[in-house]
Design a protein around this motif. Structure first.
Motif, PDB file in Angstrom:
ATOM      1  N   UNK A 380      12.345  22.856 -21.347  1.00  0.00           N
ATOM      2  CA  UNK A 380      12.581  22.269 -22.666  1.00  0.00           C
ATOM      3  C   UNK A 380      13.161  20.863 -22.600  1.00  0.00           C
ATOM      4  N   UNK A 381      14.061  20.616 -21.631  1.00  0.00           N
ATOM      5  CA  UNK A 381      14.778  19.336 -21.597  1.00  0.00           C
ATOM      6  C   UNK A 381      14.516  18.507 -20.342  1.00  0.00           C
ATOM      7  N   UNK A 382      13.750  19.049 -19.400  1.00  0.00           N
ATOM      8  CA  UNK A 382      13.461  18.347 -18.142  1.00  0.00           C
ATOM      9  C   UNK A 382      14.726  17.979 -17.378  1.00  0.00           C
ATOM     10  N   UNK A 383      15.734  18.831 -17.473  1.00  0.00           N
ATOM     11  CA  UNK A 383      16.965  18.664 -16.708  1.00  0.00           C
ATOM     12  C   UNK A 383      17.048  19.806 -15.702  1.00  0.00           C
ATOM     13  N   UNK A 384      17.123  19.450 -14.431  1.00  0.00           N
ATOM     14  CA  UNK A 384      17.146  20.458 -13.366  1.00  0.00           C
ATOM     15  C   UNK A 384      18.560  20.623 -12.832  1.00  0.00           C
TER      16      UNK A 384
END
Length: 438
Positions: A380-384
């Protein structure tokens, strides 16, 4: 059917002429080897949101974004080693003597003096840990490992047939060790206690007093310590790193370190073991064992060995201070931002490159665990972020704070947006009781 006699037994003749079949199996050691971080990350079948730039806060490599270069003196030292043409051949398995001497001189202090023979050079701190576990432990014995803790300890130990016992760290006490729990795990098969300070994944730094209490437990039970001090001196202002060895005269310690983190060159694979044994508890056996284990595969890159004296002696203090200032600034940004996010509880770090964030899963009922939470955060946020399950600590996730500052701010904003979208208030118990009475 005619028979032939083999080893005193009769077999049909056709068996004699049967072509053997391939029957190749993987070794038991390979079957028992599992890196839980890789296992979970590889199993996370999710794609980032194509409409948002991917921001990775998962990998503990400070070089990924190019914003934290090593010091020019470090680079110059290696260039000079190359140009000298002195370091193109094999080195002794424990490292060049002059390189070991440089490490000994750099870390020696009156409370814990070191000589050249007390240093074993290794291919990164990971090999230092592997050799240390290998020399201290036999199959069937156990080691005590922090929880949460770096997963490599378990990966290496289990592959060697060594049991891993997890001792608790206390988030409410800035990740100090639960010493009663630690001591309760010690038995006659305990081969060593692993102490990681400063901590990966917690970003914590133990006080001198706390380290002395840990050493008191080790001394009481005559159990040596494997000190993973790869993040030594990477502490924020207001905190002090204390190596374990200067704090004891009787507990034998194998201290593992390297260039990877403090000098920001993890790919150069230069590590070391410092043997602290002022009470002669290790005796000659442990030293001889480390030498023998080091001879299985020749050690670290000879070019870096040739440069290490200059690296240790000439790296500028401004470089160290600049790195710490950056890490502290990003840590403060992350901690402050996430402290206001509903359902999250970050634990304030005091060093290293990490911050651990707790997830109140009761407020995120659509996710079963930290792995699902972080998977959806990616899609959803492209934060890993790295779920803490590989660290044996579910319902937390780890953030690496080495990204550029604008990306850290953006990542925190996205995490907040994600949590606000999925957070659900719990119905108070009193209201639930009223509903039941209707």
């Amino acid at each position: 059917m005619p028979h032939v006699k083999l080893n005193g037994s009769l077999y049909p003749a056709k068996l004699k002429n049967m072509k053997p079949k391939w029957d190749i199996k993987a070794s038991e050691m390979s079957k028992k080897t599992l890196n839980p971080i890789r296992a979970i990350v590889d199993a996370m079948k999710c794609e980032p949101n194509p409409n948002k730039q991917k921001i990775s806060l998962a990998l503990g490599d400070p070089t990924v974004f190019g914003n934290l270069p090593t010091d020019d003196e470090v680079l110059n030292a290696v260039k000079e080693a190359i140009d000298s043409h002195k370091y193109n051949g094999y080195a002794p398995s424990v490292g060049y003597r002059e390189s070991r001497e440089a490490v000994a001189n750099f870390y020696s202090c009156p409370e814990a003096p070191l000589e050249t023979e007390d240093v074993i050079l290794t291919s990164g701190c990971s090999q230092a840990i592997e050799l240390s576990i290998g020399v201290l432990c036999n199959p069937g014995q156990n080691i005590l490992v922090p929880c949460p803790g770096f997963s490599l300890y378990k990966t290496l130990a289990v592959s060697m047939g060594i049991e891993v016992k997890l001792y608790n760290l206390l988030p409410e006490e800035s990740w100090e060790i639960d010493l009663k729990h630690l001591e309760s795990l010690i038995d006659d098969k305990t081969a060593c206690i692993v102490v990681n300070n400063p901590s990966n994944p917690c970003g914590s730094v133990f006080s001198k007093a706390h380290l002395q209490r840990i050493l008191a437990v080790a001394s009481k039970h005559c159990v040596p310590i494997l000190a993973d001090e790869i993040y030594g001196d990477m502490v924020f202002p207001g905190y002090t790193f204390h190596g374990m060895a200067p704090l004891t005269s009787d507990v034998p310690i194998l201290s593992c370190g390297g260039l990877a983190k403090r000098w920001l060159v993890p790919g150069w694979r230069m590590g070391w073991i410092l043997i602290h044994d002022r009470n002669n508890a290790f005796g000659p056996e442990i030293r001889e064992g480390l030498v023998k284990l080091s001879q299985r595969i020749l050690g670290p890159c000879t070019l870096v060995q040739g440069a290490i004296k200059s690296i240790l002696n000439n790296t500028s203090q401004g470089f160290y201070e600049g790195t710490i200032s950056f890490l502290q600034s990003n840590s403060d940004i992350c901690y402050t931002a996430l402290s206001t996010v509903p359902g999250l509880t970050p634990i304030k770090p005091s060093g290293a490159m990490y911050i651990m964030v707790g997830i109140d899963m009761d407020h995120f009922p659509e996710f079963q665990n930290d792995v699902e939470f972080t998977e959806r955060l990616i899609t959803e946020q492209s934060v890993c972020c790295l779920p803490a399950t590989p660290f044996e600590y579910p319902n937390f996730f780890r953030i690496v704070v080495t990204v550029p500052q604008d990306m850290m701010v953006e990542a925190c904003n996205r995490i907040q947006e994600f949590c606000e979208q999925h957070y659900e208030d719990q119905v108070p118990d009193a209201l639930q009781d009223l509903e039941c009475d209707k």
